[in-house]
Design an enzyme around this catalytic site. Structure first.
Site, PDB file in Angstrom:
ATOM      1  N   GLY A 180       7.301   3.448  -2.580  1.00 53.66           N
ATOM      2  CA  GLY A 180       6.067   4.325  -2.191  1.00 53.66           C
ATOM      3  C   GLY A 180       6.217   4.529  -0.658  1.00 53.66           C
ATOM      4  O   GLY A 180       5.166   4.628   0.109  1.00 53.66           O
ATOM      5  N   ALA A 181       7.480   4.902  -0.128  1.00 57.24           N
ATOM      6  CA  ALA A 181       7.637   5.163   1.217  1.00 57.24           C
ATOM      7  C   ALA A 181       7.556   6.605   1.772  1.00 57.24           C
ATOM      8  O   ALA A 181       7.557   6.686   2.886  1.00 57.24           O
ATOM      9  CB  ALA A 181       9.072   4.658   1.828  1.00 57.24           C
ATOM     10  N   SER A 182       7.064   7.425   0.826  1.00 65.15           N
ATOM     11  CA  SER A 182       7.092   8.856   1.335  1.00 65.15           C
ATOM     12  C   SER A 182       5.709   9.161   2.413  1.00 65.15           C
ATOM     13  O   SER A 182       5.810  10.275   2.996  1.00 65.15           O
ATOM     14  CB  SER A 182       6.917   9.685  -0.109  1.00 65.15           C
ATOM     15  OG  SER A 182       5.963   9.280  -0.824  1.00 65.15           O
TER      16      SER A 182
ATOM     17  N   GLY B  15      17.495   5.677  16.406  1.00 66.29           N
ATOM     18  CA  GLY B  15      18.496   4.646  16.842  1.00 66.29           C
ATOM     19  C   GLY B  15      18.418   3.587  15.955  1.00 66.29           C
ATOM     20  O   GLY B  15      19.344   2.565  16.159  1.00 66.29           O
TER      21      GLY B  15
ATOM     22  N   ASN C  64       5.179  -1.566  -2.880  1.00 66.73           N
ATOM     23  CA  ASN C  64       3.957  -1.076  -2.236  1.00 66.73           C
ATOM     24  C   ASN C  64       3.612   0.132  -2.966  1.00 66.73           C
ATOM     25  O   ASN C  64       2.317   0.542  -2.788  1.00 66.73           O
ATOM     26  CB  ASN C  64       4.277  -0.369  -0.741  1.00 66.73           C
ATOM     27  CG  ASN C  64       3.360   0.493  -0.258  1.00 66.73           C
ATOM     28  OD1 ASN C  64       2.167   0.377  -0.007  1.00 66.73           O
ATOM     29  ND2 ASN C  64       3.697   1.865  -0.496  1.00 66.73           N
TER      30      ASN C  64
ATOM     31  N   TYR D 122      -7.615   0.679 -11.983  1.00 70.88           N
ATOM     32  CA  TYR D 122      -7.150   0.295 -10.901  1.00 70.88           C
ATOM     33  C   TYR D 122      -7.144  -1.053 -10.856  1.00 70.88           C
ATOM     34  O   TYR D 122      -6.400  -1.966 -10.209  1.00 70.88           O
ATOM     35  CB  TYR D 122      -7.777   1.270 -10.084  1.00 70.88           C
ATOM     36  CG  TYR D 122      -7.010   1.081  -8.538  1.00 70.88           C
ATOM     37  CD1 TYR D 122      -5.700   1.113  -8.080  1.00 70.88           C
ATOM     38  CD2 TYR D 122      -7.911   0.591  -7.446  1.00 70.88           C
ATOM     39  CE1 TYR D 122      -5.138   0.912  -7.214  1.00 70.88           C
ATOM     40  CE2 TYR D 122      -7.373   0.538  -6.317  1.00 70.88           C
ATOM     41  CZ  TYR D 122      -6.055   0.406  -5.658  1.00 70.88           C
ATOM     42  OH  TYR D 122      -5.285   0.392  -4.782  1.00 70.88           O
TER      43      TYR D 122
ATOM     44  N   GLU E 283      -1.051 -15.417   0.230  1.00 74.03           N
ATOM     45  CA  GLU E 283      -1.654 -14.173   0.071  1.00 74.03           C
ATOM     46  C   GLU E 283      -2.478 -13.892   1.540  1.00 74.03           C
ATOM     47  O   GLU E 283      -2.960 -14.824   2.007  1.00 74.03           O
ATOM     48  CB  GLU E 283      -2.865 -14.670  -1.014  1.00 74.03           C
ATOM     49  CG  GLU E 283      -3.859 -13.309  -1.229  1.00 74.03           C
ATOM     50  CD  GLU E 283      -4.449 -13.675  -2.280  1.00 74.03           C
ATOM     51  OE1 GLU E 283      -4.637 -13.576  -3.364  1.00 74.03           O
ATOM     52  OE2 GLU E 283      -5.833 -14.507  -2.366  1.00 74.03           O
TER      53      GLU E 283
HETATM   54  P1  NDP Z   1      -0.671   6.803  -0.855  1.00 69.75           P
HETATM   55  O1  NDP Z   1      -1.230   7.733  -2.098  1.00 69.75           O
HETATM   56  O2  NDP Z   1      -0.690   7.303   0.430  1.00 69.75           O
HETATM   57  O3  NDP Z   1       0.761   6.592  -1.258  1.00 69.75           O
HETATM   58  C1  NDP Z   1       1.112   5.907  -2.420  1.00 69.75           C
HETATM   59  C2  NDP Z   1       2.815   6.031  -2.318  1.00 69.75           C
HETATM   60  O4  NDP Z   1       3.029   5.697  -3.868  1.00 69.75           O
HETATM   61  C3  NDP Z   1       3.363   7.308  -2.224  1.00 69.75           C
HETATM   62  O5  NDP Z   1       4.271   7.058  -1.138  1.00 69.75           O
HETATM   63  C4  NDP Z   1       3.699   7.745  -3.405  1.00 69.75           C
HETATM   64  O6  NDP Z   1       4.964   8.586  -3.542  1.00 69.75           O
HETATM   65  C5  NDP Z   1       4.123   6.431  -4.433  1.00 69.75           C
HETATM   66  N1  NDP Z   1       3.868   6.761  -5.818  1.00 69.75           N
HETATM   67  C6  NDP Z   1       2.820   6.874  -6.568  1.00 69.75           C
HETATM   68  N2  NDP Z   1       3.335   7.343  -7.759  1.00 69.75           N
HETATM   69  C7  NDP Z   1       4.368   6.877  -7.660  1.00 69.75           C
HETATM   70  C8  NDP Z   1       5.429   7.146  -8.808  1.00 69.75           C
HETATM   71  N3  NDP Z   1       4.982   7.333 -10.302  1.00 69.75           N
HETATM   72  N4  NDP Z   1       6.794   6.469  -8.876  1.00 69.75           N
HETATM   73  C9  NDP Z   1       7.122   6.237  -7.393  1.00 69.75           C
HETATM   74  N5  NDP Z   1       6.410   6.198  -6.469  1.00 69.75           N
HETATM   75  C10 NDP Z   1       4.954   6.349  -6.634  1.00 69.75           C
HETATM   76  O7  NDP Z   1      -1.380   5.432  -1.313  1.00 69.75           O
HETATM   77  P2  NDP Z   1      -1.380   4.034   0.028  1.00 69.75           P
HETATM   78  O8  NDP Z   1      -0.476   4.348   1.054  1.00 69.75           O
HETATM   79  O9  NDP Z   1      -2.941   4.070   0.565  1.00 69.75           O
HETATM   80  O10 NDP Z   1      -1.288   2.970  -1.014  1.00 69.75           O
HETATM   81  C11 NDP Z   1      -0.124   2.125  -0.777  1.00 69.75           C
HETATM   82  C12 NDP Z   1      -0.527   0.873  -1.595  1.00 69.75           C
HETATM   83  O11 NDP Z   1      -1.533   0.073  -0.999  1.00 69.75           O
HETATM   84  C13 NDP Z   1      -0.869   1.069  -3.177  1.00 69.75           C
HETATM   85  O12 NDP Z   1      -0.388   0.210  -3.855  1.00 69.75           O
HETATM   86  C14 NDP Z   1      -2.369   1.100  -2.963  1.00 69.75           C
HETATM   87  O13 NDP Z   1      -2.932   0.633  -4.374  1.00 69.75           O
HETATM   88  C15 NDP Z   1      -2.550   0.191  -2.114  1.00 69.75           C
HETATM   89  N6  NDP Z   1      -3.782  -0.142  -1.435  1.00 69.75           N
HETATM   90  C16 NDP Z   1      -4.348   1.074  -0.699  1.00 69.75           C
HETATM   91  C17 NDP Z   1      -5.630   0.889  -0.151  1.00 69.75           C
HETATM   92  C18 NDP Z   1      -5.886   2.007   0.645  1.00 69.75           C
HETATM   93  O14 NDP Z   1      -7.302   2.000   0.937  1.00 69.75           O
HETATM   94  N7  NDP Z   1      -5.460   3.298   0.839  1.00 69.75           N
HETATM   95  C19 NDP Z   1      -6.390  -0.078  -0.143  1.00 69.75           C
HETATM   96  C20 NDP Z   1      -5.660  -1.470  -0.964  1.00 69.75           C
HETATM   97  C21 NDP Z   1      -4.439  -1.249  -1.639  1.00 69.75           C
HETATM   98  P3  NDP Z   1       5.181   9.728  -4.308  1.00 69.75           P
HETATM   99  O15 NDP Z   1       4.290  10.705  -4.293  1.00 69.75           O
HETATM  100  O16 NDP Z   1       6.278  10.794  -3.318  1.00 69.75           O
HETATM  101  O17 NDP Z   1       6.123   9.703  -5.750  1.00 69.75           O
END
Ligand code: NDP
Length: 244
Positions: A15-17, A56, A93, A158, A232
């Site tokens: 989920g690095a995008s 870099g 992530n 969720y 944790e």
């Molecule tokens: P975003 O929606 O901004 O990013 C989610 C990431 O997960 C994206 O990079 C997306 O990439 C990737 N992703 C989603 N579905 C898939 C899939 N089927 N295959 C591969 N990659 C996938 O969410 P956040 O950055 O907010 O969340 C990151 C993590 O943190 C999650 O696990 C979320 O549950 C957790 N979290 C977030 C909170 C918040 O308030 N934002 C609070 C608590 C936890 P792409 O779409 O390119 O595949």
């Protein structure tokens, strides 16, 4: 650029995008880790890789991957073993959410959340364990959520998926402790990303935790090797009541 504490280490971030995963990538790249970046959005990953390289830092390996697809996960693992063949830090992530009450939650939606949020981290931990074992001391960091600790209405699937991820992390921490692989779980409250806007549009974004704050925690966990084990970390918004 700061110190190069992760020089020579390899880190995989799912989920690095965008959002938190992107912030973690920038943080670990800054510490000079060699990154493996995955998500479905190839173009966003490529842009991030270019940004990291032009700063870099080590050029990342980009692997587009849909985490609902177990075969594709297996192929990504093979690609890692055929290229870096090393893994010191695994950051699970990637995640998806759903804001629906029980009666409106379809079985397919439940399955999808469980696949991305819980099953994929399980498969990656299992399939990459040999590399993590060889790299020990090594780290797994799983991003659960405040909903992995507490139940929220209208977030049934969720909440279940994040409890599953947190439960697996706690059990795995104990299972892998003797192999010098540390397993950590982070449970954040609302973070300023696209996701929180989707389920909690009522929250004032100025009051949300910043993605970089979560990334700093990951960097700390991935470099901490004292006698104390950090199972944790719970981090919540300064302006909210506990867990809301
Ligand atoms: P975003 O929606 O901004 O990013 C989610 C990431 O997960 C994206 O990079 C997306 O990439 C990737 N992703 C989603 N579905 C898939 C899939 N089927 N295959 C591969 N990659 C996938 O969410 P956040 O950055 O907010 O969340 C990151 C993590 O943190 C999650 O696990 C979320 O549950 C957790 N979290 C977030 C909170 C918040 O308030 N934002 C609070 C608590 C936890 P792409 O779409 O390119 O595949």
């Amino acid at each position: 650029m700061t110190d190069k504490i992760l020089d020579g280490k390899v880190a995989l971030i799912t989920g690095a995008s965008r959002g938190i995963g992107r912030a973690i990538a920038l943080e670990l790249a800054d510490a000079h880790a060699q990154l493996i970046l995955t998500a479905r959005d190839h173009s966003a990953l490529q842009k991030l890789a270019e940004q990291i390289t032009s700063a870099g830092c080590c050029p990342p390996l980009v692997i587009p991957l849909d985490l609902t697809d177990e075969t594709a996960i297996g192929e990504a693992v093979e690609q890692i073993k055929n290229t870096t063949n090393q893994l010191d830090i695994l950051v699970n992530n990637a995640g998806i959410t759903l804001g629906k009450p029980l009666e409106q939650t379809a079985t397919a939606e439940w399955n999808r959340l469980m696949a991305v949020n819980a099953r994929a981290p399980f498969i990656l931990c299992r399939e990459l364990l040999d590399l993590l074992r060889r790299a020990a001391p090594s780290h797994i960091v799983n991003i659960s959520s405040v909903v992995g600790v507490k139940g929220y209405p209208n977030q049934i699937a969720y909440t279940a998926s994040k409890h599953a991820l947190r439960g697996m992390s706690i059990a795995l921490a104990e299972e892998l402790k003797s192999q010098n692989i540390r397993v950590h779980v982070i449970c954040p409250g609302g973070v300023a990303t696209d996701m929180v806007q989707q389920v909690r549009p009522d929250i004032n974004t100025d009051e949300l935790i910043q993605p970089a704050e979560i990334a700093e925690l990951v960097r700390y966990l991935a470099t901490h090797q004292g006698n104390g084990i950090i199972d944790e970390i719970r981090i919540r918004r300064a302006t909210s009541a506990p867990w809301f």
